[in-house]
Every structure is written in C-alpha cells, then in structure tokens.
Design an enzyme around this catalytic site. Structure first.
Site, PDB file in Angstrom:
ATOM      1  CG  ASP A 474      -2.217   0.663   1.072  1.00 45.34           C
ATOM      2  OD1 ASP A 474      -2.320   1.487   0.155  1.00 45.34           O
ATOM      3  OD2 ASP A 474      -3.133   0.403   1.872  1.00 45.34           O
ATOM      4  CG  ASP A 544      -9.210   2.742  -0.393  1.00 42.23           C
ATOM      5  OD1 ASP A 544      -8.799   1.589  -0.561  1.00 42.23           O
ATOM      6  OD2 ASP A 544      -8.570   3.608   0.239  1.00 42.23           O
TER       7      ASP A 544
HETATM    8  C1  DGJ Z   1      -5.857   1.771   1.984  1.00 42.66           C
HETATM    9  C2  DGJ Z   1      -6.249   0.584   1.163  1.00 42.66           C
HETATM   10  O1  DGJ Z   1      -6.683   0.969  -0.091  1.00 42.66           O
HETATM   11  C3  DGJ Z   1      -7.266  -0.236   1.927  1.00 42.66           C
HETATM   12  O2  DGJ Z   1      -7.720  -1.299   1.132  1.00 42.66           O
HETATM   13  C4  DGJ Z   1      -6.617  -0.725   3.182  1.00 42.66           C
HETATM   14  O3  DGJ Z   1      -5.580  -1.607   2.887  1.00 42.66           O
HETATM   15  C5  DGJ Z   1      -6.117   0.450   3.991  1.00 42.66           C
HETATM   16  N1  DGJ Z   1      -5.288   1.325   3.221  1.00 42.66           N
HETATM   17  C6  DGJ Z   1      -5.348  -0.007   5.184  1.00 42.66           C
HETATM   18  O4  DGJ Z   1      -4.810   1.022   5.896  1.00 42.66           O
END
Ligand code: DGJ
Length: 722
Positions: A474, A544
C-alpha cells in the site's frame, strides 16, 4: 522484420502487425517525423508545411526547413522550434538552455536494451529495437533514442539515454521520452481524471487550440489523473476510426502535453515535466529515462484498448508466475485495525468452507498499529496480538486449507513509531519547515539507499522465510516537501525520480526474496494504477470505493488502458447489503470485471448467504480464464445513462461472456441492443446460464436486454459455441 533503415533514402521505417512509423534524415543533420498510422501501401506522407511565418531558420538550408514548422522526431528547446519541447538541457558553464542534437547514426538490434533501475516492457529476441544516436556539438552530450517494437500488439516503446561526453556539467530540465507530431488538430482527447475513491473517470472532449496537460505532481501517478490517455478522430467510436493510446511505464510524477500549433498539427509529449524534475549530469555521467509507450489503430478506441491489454499481459505483468489468481478474503472492511489472531484463524476456516483461496490480513498486524496514527515503519508482529509470532499463526491459517497474504506499506512511517524515533532524518522534509502529515504519516526518503537497505533488512528479519503467498503493498499519501537531506542542493530536483527508483529497487527485491508470492499494489485504492507498478504486481487494488454503483464507473475507466486481469474487484458489505439477494447479486456481477475477492466479515453472515458465495465462486471459476485473458469489448458507457455493458471473447470466438449492469431504476423498461461483433455468423451459441441457444448472426446483429424496472440490476450471458 520490423525495422528498416534505408541509407539511400534516409528513411527509417518501423512496422508492427497493423501500423507503420516513418522518420527520415533530412539535410544530413536533422531527424524529421514522416508518418505514424495504418500500415498500408501507397500511403502518402510528408514532414513539411507551406508556412514561413515568423520562423527562424538555418542560413545554409534556407526556408525549406523551418525548425518551428517541420514535424520533428524529437524536439529541443531554444533553437528555432517554439513548440513544446521534448528535451530541455542547460549548460551549467554558460547558463544557456539552447541545444540542438543532430543525427549521427542509426542501427537496429534484436531484443531490447534494459533500463537499469526502472521498469520496462519485457521483449524477447523476436522483438527489434532501433537505436538513434544524436549529438549536441556545444555541450558534447550524446543522446540515444530507443524504439522497441512490440509488433504483436502494435505498440512501440520510446526511451532514451543521455551521456554527458562534454567537459561541463549540464542539467536536464525537461525529459519527455515520447514526442509525436500528428498532422491534424481535429482530435478528441480521452483521459481519466479522478480523486481518491473516484479514480479514472472517463472524459472525452475536443482538444482546444493551445497546450493541454495531463500530469501528476504528487510523487505518484495518482488517483487524480491517470497517465494513460488517448487521442482520436472526433468521429471515432469503439469499433471504428483512428485512435492513439499513450502511457508511461512509470509510477511517479509525470507530465503529458498535447499542443496544437499554427500548421494545424498537434504535438504530443509524455515524460517527466520540469515541475517535479531536473537532473544534474556531470561530465562522464549517463541519464537513463523511463519508458513511454504508444499504440495506434484505425479500428477504433476499443482496438487501442485491446492493443494495450495485450501489451500489458504479454510484456509488462509478471505473467508466467500467476496465470490464475486466488479468490481472496480481505480483512480490511471486516475488522479494520482490529486484528486478532484467533478471529483471523476462524476467518480463514470460514473462507475455506465457502470456497475462497486466500486470507489476506490487511493493516493492523504490526508494531503498535492499533489505529492509523502509529506503527508504520515497525514491521514486526505486534507481540500482544501474535503471542508466538507470525510463523505459528500463518501455519495454523494455512492448515485450514487457504493461502496467506499480508498487508505492508513500506514507503511510509508514522511519527509514533520506533523507526521514526530512531531515524527522524529518514523522511522527506524541506529544510527549516515543519513536515506536513497526511493520515498521520510521513514519506520515508526512498531516495536514500540506507533507507532501502534498512527496509530490506527489516522485512527479511521479520517476514523472511515465512510461508507468505501474497503481499498487498500500500501507499497512503502523496509526496510533499520533496527534499532529501542525503543529496546536495544541486541534486534536489532528482529526489522524486530517485524516490521512485528506490521503490522499484525494493519491490523488485520483494519479487526475488519471495519468488512464489504474488504482489498486489495499492495506493489508497487505485492511486498508483500504472504500468510501472504492473511490472511488479500482478494486480492492483482498483479503488477504496467498493460500492458497486461507483465501481461500474471506476472499472469502466480502467479498462481503456489496462487489462481486466489487473483490476482487483471485491464484493463488499455496505449496510448489510450482502443480506439482500439482489444487492449481493449486483455486487458480484459488478466484481466479475477482474480477479474476484471478498471484503466483509464472513463470520457474521447466515448460511444462506454463505451458500450464495460458494455458488458465486464456482461460477467465477467457469469464467476466470476469459476474464483474465479474453479480448475485451465495451458496449455501454455507464456515464451515459447508468448502464455499463461489455463482453470478453476467447481468441477463437468459441466462448463469450456478456455483462449488462444497470444502476438506476427504469420504469419504462427500455430495450438495450448489445451487439457481439466477435460472434461467428455460421455458429450456434448456447448460453450456459439460461440454457437458451442463439445463432452467431443473431448475436452479431445484437441481442436485446430489457432494462429492469428497478436499479442495481445485473444480467450475464455465457455463450459457448456448440
Ligand atoms: C488503503 C487501502 O486501499 C485499503 O484497502 C486498506 O488496505 C487500507 N489502506 C489499510 O490502511
């Protein structure tokens, strides 16, 4: 043979399966662009325009060759071409920013030249590369332009090296790998702006006179404007008309420009713009640029997408490693930071019972990461949460019969972390200024080799040798105060570029250290959805935003430049939506646009829902190969009236998967005609979902799907040739 260099005519011709690209040497020194388009006999082209207005010229050549008018193969700042330039170079001994590189020689070779420290498209020896050497007499710099020809998918890549063979230092102030002069300004641009949770929103409009830019200054390719864009004939449709596609094999800040000018032509440039980039080149040093790619088709926008899909699948993705993908159950939307090893174990057991392949333990397992304000940088398991460490836990999870994946965010650090307390000097920060935070985090200085080494050592110590099958990598903030204390003042313009090289070094190391583990990258969802990341990660977390409503738009936009195989699609639970069969069905059908996953608490759902999930996964398995590798055709654009429709076809047309998604209510029950151009006229197809049969001719003419009275409606057909 894809490249022909004619010493006699001075022309250099590149051919792919369906396109032709021609440049020529003129007046000994100059390299002009002649043609890029359909590969057809007798096509006429020229590099010159009958205009002389206010244009400086070379005395010895006269008005026949005006640097400001001709189509240039590559363009330089300051020497008579007033259009946007590809390369701007400043001689630091004089301060002059005028350069003119002249032609020295051209050669071709089998395969390609790799770009050290940067991602590039893989090419075998059936691929050819053209190398053009040019020289600037005053600075003594040598420029080598490379064109690697991916004939199978009508893609040409462009990158360059610049070696300072002179006596004085120079600074690269603009570095556009792709420069293309198109002989018309009657063009539409298709691009993909957006925001966090609203990535890659399709936009199409006529280009304006002047200079239009798409760019990111965020240190990542960003949610806000994807680097992939298209130009096309204003009349071009999905299936007809001339269209170009452009992209960068790079994940940091970038700039692309589309500039019209006085002759009615358009210059396209793509690379690293001066806002975030300049690079000092001392005598003897060589700069290696990232790679840009271009494709063309006279068979519409859809074909440009399919060219790009094939290119990404065959030359970018780590394809041989993971031809099929695990159906994952991700812990994030189920538990957020609340990771408990016993619950995770139960979660894994339930995932297996339902038929899922992998448990992904998302954020919250390490350091003091109880919420997003602490722990980033401390990549050891939280001792309160994993009493005996990770190994026995992972073994117990795997004993349940599923694979195991884990979340990491290597580029970041929270101020509240052991790492930051030990190395406050390891973040990007501007001298004398309080560093800004975003999600309570700072960016590690990935331009500092000590930071990269530390991260390698730390991940090796904490995760090395563990049976991990998947990493979710991430990246949750953008780069501000892009300044590295490890570099001298005159090299601060390199920090963003060096940051990306540090990231690539580390992610490539992960690939070697964990050769059997798949990497899924993510940046607050799809904030780094680009070819640079795809070189290392088999799929990317698309967004997200997991609401199917929005996913239809985000996924539709993503398909223009990227194959569906890269688009990680999860079914989520919004306010109990999984308990509503219609919504669960709509979420699932929407997710069948890429590799499937689930993202909610399967321990808190009833048996009926679990049975439905099991059936869904079985059904996905039937289509999986087609979704990951089939030819993709868009039919309805959700931006028009909330209907998104597309199909996948197998190479031999024997299998076709058609999806119709309808977001709004439609009391009028409008009919939608969906034409399957890939259906074979003489063939008969059986829809394995309804059992009905259709003639190929019928499918080609279009089958009619009646809209449902109520929104969130999905219909699919799986046609198999009898
Ligand atoms: C952002 C990601 O896009 C989410 O899917 C998740 O992994 C969160 N970060 C975790 O902090």
């Amino acid at each position: 043979m894809s490249i022909k260099i004619s010493r006699k005519t001075g022309e250099i011709t590149i051919k792919t399966a369906n396109t032709m690209y021609v440049m020529a040497r003129k007046y000994e020194d100059y390299l002009v662009h002649m043609y890029y388009g359909k590969n057809s006999r007798g096509v006429k082209y020229d590099y010159n325009y009958p205009i002389t207005s206010f244009s400086p010229y070379h005395e010895e050549i006269g008005l026949e060759y005006l640097p400001d008018i001709v189509k240039s193969e590559f363009s330089f700042f300051g020497y008579g071409d007033f259009r946007a330039e590809a390369l701007k170079l400043r001689d630091l001994s004089t301060g002059s920013d005028t350069t003119m590189f002249t032609f020295v020689k051209a050669r071709k070779f089998a395969g390609r030249r790799n770009i050290p420290g940067l991602p590039y498209a893989e090419a075998d020896d059936n691929t050819e590369t053209l190398e053009i050497t040019m020289r600037d007499a005053v600075t003594g710099c040598e420029l080598k332009l490379y064109y690697t020809v991916f004939a199978d998918c009508d893609v040409i890549s462009r990158y360059f090296t610049l070696e300072n063979k002179g006596k004085n230092s120079v600074r690269i102030e603009k570095c556009m790998m792709l420069c293309l002069d198109i002989p018309t300004k009657e063009l539409d641009m298709i691009n993909f702006p957006g925001a966090h949770c609203f990535e890659r929103m399709y936009k199409r409009g006529r280009i304006m006179d002047g200079n239009q830019r798409i760019y990111s200054r965020r240190g990542s390719s960003s949610h806000h404007q994807n680097p992939f864009f298209m130009l096309c004939d204003p009349k071009a449709t999905e299936e007809r008309g001339a269209a170009y596609g452009f992209n960068l094999v790079y994940s940091g800040s970038y700039l692309s420009e589309v500039e019209t000018e006085q002759c009615g032509t358009t210059r396209v440039l793509s690379g690293l713009g001066s806002d975030n980039f300049n690079y000092l080149l001392l005598p003897g040093e060589t700069f290696e640029s990232p790679e840009a790619v271009v494709t063309y088709s006279d068979r519409g926008i859809g074909q440009v997408s399919r060219n790009m899909h094939k290119f990404v699948r065959n030359h970018i993705l780590p394809k041989d490693k993971f031809p099929l993908r695990p159906v994952v159950l991700n812990s994030w939307e189920a538990f957020y930071f609340d990771i408990d090893e016993n619950v995770m174990e139960d979660f894994a057991a339930e995932a297996e019972r339902i038929g899922m392949d992998m448990l992904v333990m998302d954020d919250g397992w390490f350091g003091k990461r109880l919420s997003d304000n602490a722990g980033l940088g401390d990549w050891y398991p939280n001792p309160d949460r994993f009493k005996n460490g990770l190994r026995p836990f992972i073994e117990r999870v795997k004993a349940k019969g599923v694979k195991f994946g884990i979340w990491i965010e290597p580029e970041m650090v929270n101020p509240d972390s052991d790492l930051y307390r030990a190395h406050p000097d390891w973040i990007l920060r501007a001298p004398g200024r309080e560093p800004l935070q975003s999600r309570w985090q700072y960016m590690l200085d990935m331009a500092n080799p000590h930071v990269i080494q530390y991260l390698k050592d730390s991940f090796k110590e904490n995760l090395g040798g563990l049976p991990i099958d998947y990493f979710k990598w991430d990246m949750n903030r953008h780069l501000s105060e892009v300044y590295s204390p490890t570099l001298p003042p005159e090299r601060q313009g390199e920090v963003g570029f060096r940051y990306m090289k540090g990231v690539y070094d580390l992610i490539a190391w992960f690939g070697e250290e964990f050769p059997d583990a798949m990497i899924e990258t993510c940046s607050g969802g799809g904030g780094r959805y680009d070819l640079g990341m795809m070189k290392y990660s088999t799929q990317i977390w698309t967004s997200d935003n997991t609401y199917p409503y929005w996913r239809a738009f985000i996924q539709h936009g993503s398909t223009f430049g990227y194959p569906c195989a890269t688009m990680s699609c999860h079914v989520a639970n919004h306010n109990g939506s999984v308990n509503d069969p219609r919504q669960l069905e709509f979420g699932f059908r929407t997710a069948l646009n890429g590799p499937l996953g689930y993202e909610f608490n399967v321990l808190a759902i009833g048996d009926e829902v679990k049975d439905t999930l099991s059936r869904q996964i079985k059904e996905y398995r039937e289509y999986e190969k087609l979704i990951l590798g089939g030819d993709f055709y868009r039919l309805l654009d959700p931006h028009k009236n909330g209907r998104y429709s597309y199909y996948f076809a197998s190479e031999d047309n024997s299998e076709i998967l058609l999806t119709y998604l309808q977001i709004p209510d439609d009391p009028k029950k409008t009919p939608n005609k969906l034409k399957i151009s890939r259906a074979e006229v003489g063939a008969t197809y059986r829809d394995t979902i309804s059992g009905e049969t259709f003639s190929g001719a019928e499918l080609k003419k279009g089958i009619t799907v009646i809209s449902d009275e109520h929104g969130n409606y999905a219909k699919m057909f799986h046609f198999v040739k009898e």
